[in-house]
Design an enzyme around this catalytic site. Structure first.
Site, PDB file in Angstrom:
ATOM      1  N   ASN A   9     -19.834  21.938 -15.575  1.00 20.45           N
ATOM      2  CA  ASN A   9     -21.277  22.157 -15.435  1.00 20.45           C
ATOM      3  C   ASN A   9     -21.703  21.598 -14.083  1.00 20.45           C
ATOM      4  OD1 ASN A   9     -24.027  22.304 -15.641  1.00 20.45           O
ATOM      5  ND2 ASN A   9     -24.205  20.864 -17.351  1.00 20.45           N
ATOM      6  N   LYS A  11     -24.498  21.725 -12.735  1.00 23.27           N
ATOM      7  CA  LYS A  11     -25.905  21.294 -12.732  1.00 23.27           C
ATOM      8  C   LYS A  11     -26.586  21.811 -11.455  1.00 23.27           C
ATOM      9  CE  LYS A  11     -24.680  17.591 -15.858  1.00 23.27           C
ATOM     10  NZ  LYS A  11     -24.906  16.252 -16.385  1.00 23.27           N
ATOM     11  N   HIS A  96     -28.395  21.358 -23.724  1.00 23.24           N
ATOM     12  CA  HIS A  96     -27.989  20.178 -22.950  1.00 23.24           C
ATOM     13  C   HIS A  96     -29.116  19.142 -23.000  1.00 23.24           C
ATOM     14  CE1 HIS A  96     -26.721  17.596 -19.701  1.00 23.24           C
ATOM     15  NE2 HIS A  96     -25.532  18.173 -19.759  1.00 23.24           N
ATOM     16  N   GLU A  98     -30.296  17.278 -20.842  1.00 21.73           N
ATOM     17  CA  GLU A  98     -31.222  17.350 -19.696  1.00 21.73           C
ATOM     18  C   GLU A  98     -32.274  18.435 -19.922  1.00 21.73           C
ATOM     19  OE1 GLU A  98     -28.190  17.689 -16.703  1.00 21.73           O
ATOM     20  OE2 GLU A  98     -27.558  15.639 -17.129  1.00 21.73           O
ATOM     21  N   GLU A 168     -22.144  15.287 -26.442  1.00 26.40           N
ATOM     22  CA  GLU A 168     -22.447  14.597 -25.195  1.00 26.40           C
ATOM     23  C   GLU A 168     -23.386  13.426 -25.463  1.00 26.40           C
ATOM     24  OE1 GLU A 168     -21.656  17.362 -21.610  1.00 26.40           O
ATOM     25  OE2 GLU A 168     -23.785  17.094 -21.957  1.00 26.40           O
ATOM     26  N   GLY A 174     -23.310  11.014 -16.723  1.00 22.87           N
ATOM     27  CA  GLY A 174     -23.581  10.635 -15.342  1.00 22.87           C
ATOM     28  C   GLY A 174     -23.696   9.140 -15.121  1.00 22.87           C
ATOM     29  N   SER A 214     -19.299  11.455 -18.491  1.00 25.81           N
ATOM     30  CA  SER A 214     -18.434  10.660 -17.612  1.00 25.81           C
ATOM     31  C   SER A 214     -16.943  10.865 -17.881  1.00 25.81           C
ATOM     32  CB  SER A 214     -18.806   9.178 -17.673  1.00 25.81           C
ATOM     33  OG  SER A 214     -20.136   8.996 -17.185  1.00 25.81           O
TER      34      SER A 214
HETATM   35  O1  LIG Z   1     -22.649  18.831 -18.837  1.00 23.31           O
HETATM   36  C1  LIG Z   1     -22.005  17.839 -18.499  1.00 23.31           C
HETATM   37  C2  LIG Z   1     -22.354  16.538 -18.940  1.00 23.31           C
HETATM   38  O2  LIG Z   1     -23.726  16.315 -18.880  1.00 23.31           O
HETATM   39  C3  LIG Z   1     -21.530  15.411 -18.400  1.00 23.31           C
HETATM   40  O3  LIG Z   1     -21.902  15.048 -17.107  1.00 23.31           O
HETATM   41  P1  LIG Z   1     -21.039  13.928 -16.358  1.00 23.31           P
HETATM   42  O4  LIG Z   1     -19.603  14.361 -16.505  1.00 23.31           O
HETATM   43  O5  LIG Z   1     -21.516  13.975 -14.941  1.00 23.31           O
HETATM   44  O6  LIG Z   1     -21.314  12.652 -17.055  1.00 23.31           O
END
Ligand SMILES: O=C[C@H](O)COP(=O)(O)O
Length: 251
Positions: A9, A11, A96, A98, A168, A174, A214
């Site tokens: 992803n 983002k 998600h 977010e 998640e 993150g 993460s």
């Molecule tokens: O969609 C992915 C997740 O939100 C994980 O993000 P991350 O690997 O940067 O923690």
């Protein structure tokens, strides 16, 4: 069908040129075509170009990060599931944290988005996960159970068969604070158990459940070694072709 899968992803990161360079490197590093299914989820404007860089019919697939719940109409700035399918998307991330947190997406809206995605023959990657407060209050299972029941389990058996679930934990996204493999496994096992209750044992066995938060080149192997962890939804580490490839090769 349950399968090992790693989704990246991106983002709201990278320029189009950087995105093309990244996908070309991912394709080059994964040319052997063995290993898990891989989904690359760039921002909307990159989809077609990134899709064209992916070899047809292989293990590398294109996914989007969101879709609108309506098929078409006067919804300025929005993108429908049918549009995504028309540029070669096979997957779409929905729910998600977010999107839930910053864009107010609730279970009712997500139910409509799921229907729209499935109607366009997209495979939803449906995210669930608890906040740190919820975990510390020892309410993780109740919370995830509720997200599944109201957001996802309204689907028919046939519809549900196209869904991948992603666990998640919000506190791990993150932050560099990954869930331990034991924490991930116990929630994944719980999710599979809820699927068996809502549908049946076969549906539970056939569902792909990803971990996200993460996950990186160092911890992916340990996470993916858990019996109910079928792969990962990767954020930050999916922006580096070498790290993403190490994660892909971590089964
Ligand atoms: O969609 C992915 C997740 O939100 C994980 O993000 P991350 O690997 O940067 O923690």
């Amino acid at each position: 069908m349950r399968q090992n899968l790693v989704a990246g992803n991106w983002k709201m990161n990278l320029t189009y040129q950087e995105g093309l360079a990244l996908v070309e490197e991912i394709v080059r590093l994964n040319a052997a075509g063995t290993g898990p299914e891989v989904v690359v989820c760039p921002p909307f404007p990159f989809l077609q170009g990134v899709g064209q860089a992916l070899p047809q019919g292989g293990k590398l697939h294109l996914g989007a990060q969101n879709c609108h719940q309506k098929e078409s109409g006067a919804f300025t700035g929005e993108v429908s599931a049918k549009m995504l399918a028309s540029v070669g998307c096979e997957y779409v991330i929905l729910g998600h944290s977010e999107r839930r947190q910053y864009f107010g997406e609730d279970d009712e809206l997500l139910s409509q988005k799921l229907k729209a995605a499935l109607a366009a023959s997209l495979k939803p990657i449906f995210c669930v996960g608890e906040s740190l407060d919820t975990r510390e209050a020892d309410e993780t299972f109740d919370f995830i159970g509720q997200q599944l029941a109201s957001g996802l389990f309204h689907l028919s058996n046939e519809e549900f068969a196209h869904v991948t679930v992603a666990y998640e934990p919000i506190w791990a996204i993150g932050t560099g604070r990954t869930a331990t493999s034991a924490q991930a496994q116990e929630v994944h096992a719980f999710i599979r158990e809820q699927i068996a209750r809502a549908y049946d044992a076969e549906a539970a066995l056939n569902t792909t459940i990803l971990y996200g938060g993460s996950a990186n080149a160092q911890n992916a192997r340990e996470l993916f070694s858990q019996p109910d962890v079928d792969g990962g939804l990767i954020g930050g580490a999916s922006l580096k072709a070498a790290d993403f490839t190490t994660i892909i090769q971590s089964f």
